[in-house]
Write a protein that holds these residues in place. Structure first.
Motif, PDB file in Angstrom:
ATOM      1  N   CYS A  67       0.861  -1.188   0.000  1.00  0.00           N
ATOM      2  CA  CYS A  67       0.000   0.000   0.000  1.00  0.00           C
ATOM      3  C   CYS A  67       0.891   1.230   0.000  1.00  0.00           C
ATOM      4  O   CYS A  67       1.811   1.333   0.821  1.00  0.00           O
ATOM      5  N   SER A 125       0.175   4.315   0.721  1.00  0.00           N
ATOM      6  CA  SER A 125      -0.065   5.354   1.718  1.00  0.00           C
ATOM      7  C   SER A 125       0.276   4.924   3.140  1.00  0.00           C
ATOM      8  O   SER A 125       0.710   5.734   3.945  1.00  0.00           O
ATOM      9  N   CYS A 126       0.107   3.620   3.481  1.00  0.00           N
ATOM     10  CA  CYS A 126       0.368   3.225   4.876  1.00  0.00           C
ATOM     11  C   CYS A 126       1.493   2.194   5.005  1.00  0.00           C
ATOM     12  O   CYS A 126       1.758   1.720   6.111  1.00  0.00           O
ATOM     13  N   SER A 168       1.790  -0.942   4.300  1.00  0.00           N
ATOM     14  CA  SER A 168       1.504  -2.312   4.728  1.00  0.00           C
ATOM     15  C   SER A 168       1.466  -3.231   3.510  1.00  0.00           C
ATOM     16  O   SER A 168       1.147  -2.805   2.407  1.00  0.00           O
ATOM     17  N   CYS A 199      -7.192  -1.203   0.744  1.00  0.00           N
ATOM     18  CA  CYS A 199      -6.479  -1.410   2.010  1.00  0.00           C
ATOM     19  C   CYS A 199      -7.378  -0.983   3.171  1.00  0.00           C
ATOM     20  O   CYS A 199      -8.356  -0.267   2.982  1.00  0.00           O
ATOM     21  N   CYS A 258      -6.635   1.114   5.357  1.00  0.00           N
ATOM     22  CA  CYS A 258      -6.471   2.555   5.575  1.00  0.00           C
ATOM     23  C   CYS A 258      -7.371   3.360   4.635  1.00  0.00           C
ATOM     24  O   CYS A 258      -7.525   4.558   4.813  1.00  0.00           O
TER      25      CYS A 258
HETATM   26 ZN   LIG Z   1      -2.996   1.255   3.314  1.00  0.00          ZN
END
Ligand SMILES: [Zn+2]
Length: 125
Positions: A64, A66-67, A69, A92, A94
């Protein structure tokens, strides 16, 4: 300065692969993406930016943006087919979404149960 840049990039690529597999194993073990697995991905991203390398296929497909993971369907991301647009949506936890076109998904080796694969198996029978 070390002259053999090619060797350095190979070592970096190997290390990135190892970090991503460790992050994936940790996520599978904990049944969620915890701080340690995100740290592994963060280190891999730092290596990519340090050596000015392109992100590998594995990193583009499984992480992912943005986060940080590792995306594993059923654990920390959901998968749906946007059939009218012809792509797969990986969402995801998030909230970030990754869109992958059917043909790209088949070539990248995403889950073997995709609609694209099922059609090809049905034709063989
Ligand atoms: Zn994410």
């Amino acid at each position: 300065m070390i002259k053999n840049q090619k060797l350095l990039k190979e070592m970096a690529q190997e290390r990135i692969g190892r970090l991503l597999s460790m992050a994936k194993a940790r996520t599978l073990e904990q049944r969620k993406s915890d701080a340690l697995s995100k740290r592994y991905v963060n280190i891999a991203k730092n290596i990519v930016s340090h050596y000015k390398m392109p992100k590998g296929k594995q990193m583009k497909a499984e992480v992912c943006s943005s986060c940080d993971s590792v995306l594993i369907p059923g654990i920390n991301c959901s998968v749906r087919l946007a059939s009218s647009y012809g792509y797969i949506v990986y969402r995801c936890k998030c909230g970030a979404e990754k869109h992958v076109i059917y043909r790209e998904a088949a070539s990248k080796g995403f889950g073997s149960g995709t609609a694209f694969d099922r059609e090809s198996k049905a034709r063989k029978c």
